[in-house]
Motif scaffolding. Structure first.
Motif, PDB file in Angstrom:
ATOM      1  N   VAL A 114     -43.081  67.788 -27.661  1.00  0.00           N
ATOM      2  CA  VAL A 114     -41.666  67.591 -27.340  1.00  0.00           C
ATOM      3  C   VAL A 114     -40.816  68.146 -28.478  1.00  0.00           C
ATOM      4  CG1 VAL A 114     -39.843  65.854 -27.127  1.00  0.00           C
ATOM      5  CG2 VAL A 114     -41.965  65.598 -25.844  1.00  0.00           C
ATOM      6  N   THR A 115     -39.799  68.912 -28.134  1.00  0.00           N
ATOM      7  CA  THR A 115     -38.804  69.360 -29.103  1.00  0.00           C
ATOM      8  C   THR A 115     -37.420  68.936 -28.618  1.00  0.00           C
ATOM      9  OG1 THR A 115     -38.695  71.538 -28.034  1.00  0.00           O
ATOM     10  CG2 THR A 115     -40.145  71.313 -29.941  1.00  0.00           C
ATOM     11  N   VAL A 116     -36.622  68.411 -29.535  1.00  0.00           N
ATOM     12  CA  VAL A 116     -35.260  67.990 -29.217  1.00  0.00           C
ATOM     13  C   VAL A 116     -34.309  68.607 -30.233  1.00  0.00           C
ATOM     14  CG1 VAL A 116     -35.906  65.847 -28.063  1.00  0.00           C
ATOM     15  CG2 VAL A 116     -35.606  65.846 -30.531  1.00  0.00           C
ATOM     16  N   THR A 117     -33.104  68.887 -29.801  1.00  0.00           N
ATOM     17  CA  THR A 117     -32.124  69.538 -30.672  1.00  0.00           C
ATOM     18  C   THR A 117     -30.839  68.732 -30.814  1.00  0.00           C
ATOM     19  OG1 THR A 117     -31.290  70.815 -28.781  1.00  0.00           O
ATOM     20  CG2 THR A 117     -32.990  71.852 -30.144  1.00  0.00           C
ATOM     21  N   GLU A 118     -30.728  67.640 -30.080  1.00  0.00           N
ATOM     22  CA  GLU A 118     -29.511  66.822 -30.140  1.00  0.00           C
ATOM     23  C   GLU A 118     -29.876  65.356 -30.303  1.00  0.00           C
ATOM     24  OE1 GLU A 118     -27.157  67.430 -26.693  1.00  0.00           O
ATOM     25  OE2 GLU A 118     -26.758  69.558 -27.091  1.00  0.00           O
ATOM     26  N   GLN A 119     -29.052  64.654 -31.091  1.00  0.00           N
ATOM     27  CA  GLN A 119     -29.245  63.215 -31.225  1.00  0.00           C
ATOM     28  C   GLN A 119     -28.858  62.527 -29.913  1.00  0.00           C
ATOM     29  OE1 GLN A 119     -28.408  61.215 -35.069  1.00  0.00           O
ATOM     30  NE2 GLN A 119     -27.232  63.052 -35.540  1.00  0.00           N
ATOM     31  N   GLY A 120     -29.348  61.324 -29.746  1.00  0.00           N
ATOM     32  CA  GLY A 120     -29.062  60.574 -28.529  1.00  0.00           C
ATOM     33  C   GLY A 120     -30.350  60.019 -27.947  1.00  0.00           C
ATOM     34  N   LYS A 121     -30.474  60.129 -26.637  1.00  0.00           N
ATOM     35  CA  LYS A 121     -31.656  59.612 -25.958  1.00  0.00           C
ATOM     36  C   LYS A 121     -32.243  60.659 -25.025  1.00  0.00           C
ATOM     37  CE  LYS A 121     -30.307  54.728 -26.081  1.00  0.00           C
ATOM     38  NZ  LYS A 121     -30.030  53.503 -25.286  1.00  0.00           N
ATOM     39  N   SER A 122     -33.544  60.593 -24.846  1.00  0.00           N
ATOM     40  CA  SER A 122     -34.248  61.456 -23.895  1.00  0.00           C
ATOM     41  C   SER A 122     -35.075  60.588 -22.956  1.00  0.00           C
ATOM     42  CB  SER A 122     -35.174  62.432 -24.626  1.00  0.00           C
ATOM     43  OG  SER A 122     -34.427  63.364 -25.385  1.00  0.00           O
ATOM     44  N   THR A 123     -35.182  61.046 -21.730  1.00  0.00           N
ATOM     45  CA  THR A 123     -35.992  60.335 -20.736  1.00  0.00           C
ATOM     46  C   THR A 123     -37.114  61.239 -20.256  1.00  0.00           C
ATOM     47  OG1 THR A 123     -34.071  59.054 -19.997  1.00  0.00           O
ATOM     48  CG2 THR A 123     -35.980  59.119 -18.538  1.00  0.00           C
ATOM     49  N   ILE A 124     -38.329  60.719 -20.282  1.00  0.00           N
ATOM     50  CA  ILE A 124     -39.485  61.425 -19.736  1.00  0.00           C
ATOM     51  C   ILE A 124     -39.895  60.736 -18.443  1.00  0.00           C
ATOM     52  CG2 ILE A 124     -41.926  61.953 -20.060  1.00  0.00           C
ATOM     53  CD1 ILE A 124     -41.411  62.385 -22.967  1.00  0.00           C
ATOM     54  N   LYS A 125     -39.994  61.523 -17.363  1.00  0.00           N
ATOM     55  CA  LYS A 125     -40.444  61.009 -16.077  1.00  0.00           C
ATOM     56  C   LYS A 125     -41.783  61.649 -15.730  1.00  0.00           C
ATOM     57  CE  LYS A 125     -35.862  60.013 -14.166  1.00  0.00           C
ATOM     58  NZ  LYS A 125     -34.937  60.208 -13.023  1.00  0.00           N
ATOM     59  N   VAL A 126     -42.693  60.832 -15.238  1.00  0.00           N
ATOM     60  CA  VAL A 126     -44.035  61.301 -14.909  1.00  0.00           C
ATOM     61  C   VAL A 126     -44.271  61.142 -13.414  1.00  0.00           C
ATOM     62  CG1 VAL A 126     -46.493  61.049 -15.369  1.00  0.00           C
ATOM     63  CG2 VAL A 126     -44.846  60.618 -17.203  1.00  0.00           C
ATOM     64  N   PHE A 127     -44.533  62.276 -12.746  1.00  0.00           N
ATOM     65  CA  PHE A 127     -44.860  62.289 -11.320  1.00  0.00           C
ATOM     66  C   PHE A 127     -46.338  62.638 -11.166  1.00  0.00           C
ATOM     67  CE2 PHE A 127     -40.380  63.108 -11.645  1.00  0.00           C
ATOM     68  CZ  PHE A 127     -39.800  62.482 -10.557  1.00  0.00           C
ATOM     69  N   ALA A 128     -46.986  62.043 -10.195  1.00  0.00           N
ATOM     70  CA  ALA A 128     -48.382  62.342  -9.893  1.00  0.00           C
ATOM     71  C   ALA A 128     -48.493  62.818  -8.450  1.00  0.00           C
ATOM     72  CB  ALA A 128     -49.259  61.111 -10.117  1.00  0.00           C
ATOM     73  N   GLU A 129     -49.332  63.833  -8.235  1.00  0.00           N
ATOM     74  CA  GLU A 129     -49.564  64.332  -6.886  1.00  0.00           C
ATOM     75  C   GLU A 129     -50.702  63.541  -6.259  1.00  0.00           C
ATOM     76  OE1 GLU A 129     -51.118  68.371  -4.674  1.00  0.00           O
ATOM     77  OE2 GLU A 129     -50.042  68.560  -6.586  1.00  0.00           O
ATOM     78  N   ILE A 130     -50.374  62.772  -5.227  1.00  0.00           N
ATOM     79  CA  ILE A 130     -51.351  61.926  -4.542  1.00  0.00           C
ATOM     80  C   ILE A 130     -51.241  62.186  -3.045  1.00  0.00           C
ATOM     81  CG2 ILE A 130     -52.083  59.561  -4.079  1.00  0.00           C
ATOM     82  CD1 ILE A 130     -50.896  58.775  -6.775  1.00  0.00           C
ATOM     83  N   ASP A 131     -52.359  62.592  -2.465  1.00  0.00           N
ATOM     84  CA  ASP A 131     -52.391  62.919  -1.029  1.00  0.00           C
ATOM     85  C   ASP A 131     -51.305  63.916  -0.662  1.00  0.00           C
ATOM     86  OD1 ASP A 131     -54.539  61.231  -0.643  1.00  0.00           O
ATOM     87  OD2 ASP A 131     -53.281  59.511  -0.105  1.00  0.00           O
TER      88      ASP A 131
END
Length: 226
Positions: free
Chosen positions: A83-100
């Motif tokens: 992960v690389t970030v260039t601005e202060q604040g908050k980041s959100t990571i979302k994880v999707f999985a391929e199922i069926d």
């Protein structure tokens, strides 16, 4: 996701059989994702932040990882992301999985984006002096100013001192020597060699360059010669 089906057979008083088909589906485990920074619980600007992301029972090639306010790349051969970030604040990571054949959101995590802490400057090879006293021999043998992050978990984070001012007051006269780089020159070392015991020497206007390539002002150093 697992599916099931069956038929319940029930004999009637008349000797016949009634059939009752049923079906349904269930999830083996509730949707969940693990997103854990390998080094700490924040992302630092100007660094490659390693992150481990996994979903129980789902291979990495079936994951779709998305991030806002930053860039996430991976996975590598070890299953880690960067992960690389260039601005202060908050980041959100979302994880999707391929199922069926469907992409299902398995979880999300919020991280804080922070600047790197300022390094500490030290001179004469003494990183954490117990007092402000220093031997002339220490400065002669190691006439450099270094900058280092104290108790920082990331390895290989380097800072380079690019300039500083050496100041000393001897016999009522003050001397300021502006230096480029991180090394005391011959004039400064000669002044130190000829100075009396308990003479105070100052290193101020110290500038250092780190991973972000910007010049960072550091706290001055005040030492007393033994």
């Amino acid at each position: 996701q697992k599916k099931y089906a069956g038929v319940i057979k029930m004999r009637t008083p008349q000797g016949g059989i009634n059939r009752y088909p049923f079906n349904g589906e269930f999830t083996v485990a509730p949707p969940s994702a693990t997103v854990s920074p390998i080094k700490m619980n924040v992302f630092y600007l100007d660094l490659d932040n390693p992150v481990s992301i996994s979903v129980p029972g789902v291979s990495n090639n079936k994951l779709d990882v998305r991030m806002d306010n930053g860039i996430i790349v991976g996975p590598n051969a070890n299953g880690e992301y960067t992960v690389t970030v260039t601005e202060q604040g908050k980041s959100t990571i979302k994880v999707f999985a391929e199922i069926d054949g469907k992409k299902i959101l398995m979880g999300e995590s919020i991280f804080r984006n922070k600047n790197l802490p300022k390094p500490t400057a030290y001179v004469g090879g003494i990183k954490n002096p117990i007092s402000d006293m220093i031997n002339k021999s220490d400065l002669k043998d190691y006439p450099f100013i270094k900058a280092q992050l104290k108790d920082f978990l990331f390895d290989k984070v380097r800072y380079e001192v690019t300039s500083f001012v050496f100041h000393v007051k001897v016999s009522g006269f003050s001397e300021d020597i502006k230096l480029t780089g991180n090394e005391l020159n011959e004039k400064a070392l000669r002044i130190i060699e000829n100075a009396r015991s308990k003479t105070k020497i100052f290193f101020y206007d110290i500038k250092a360059k780190g991973p972000g390539k910007e010049l960072i002002p550091l706290q001055p150093i005040v030492l007393t010669l033994n």
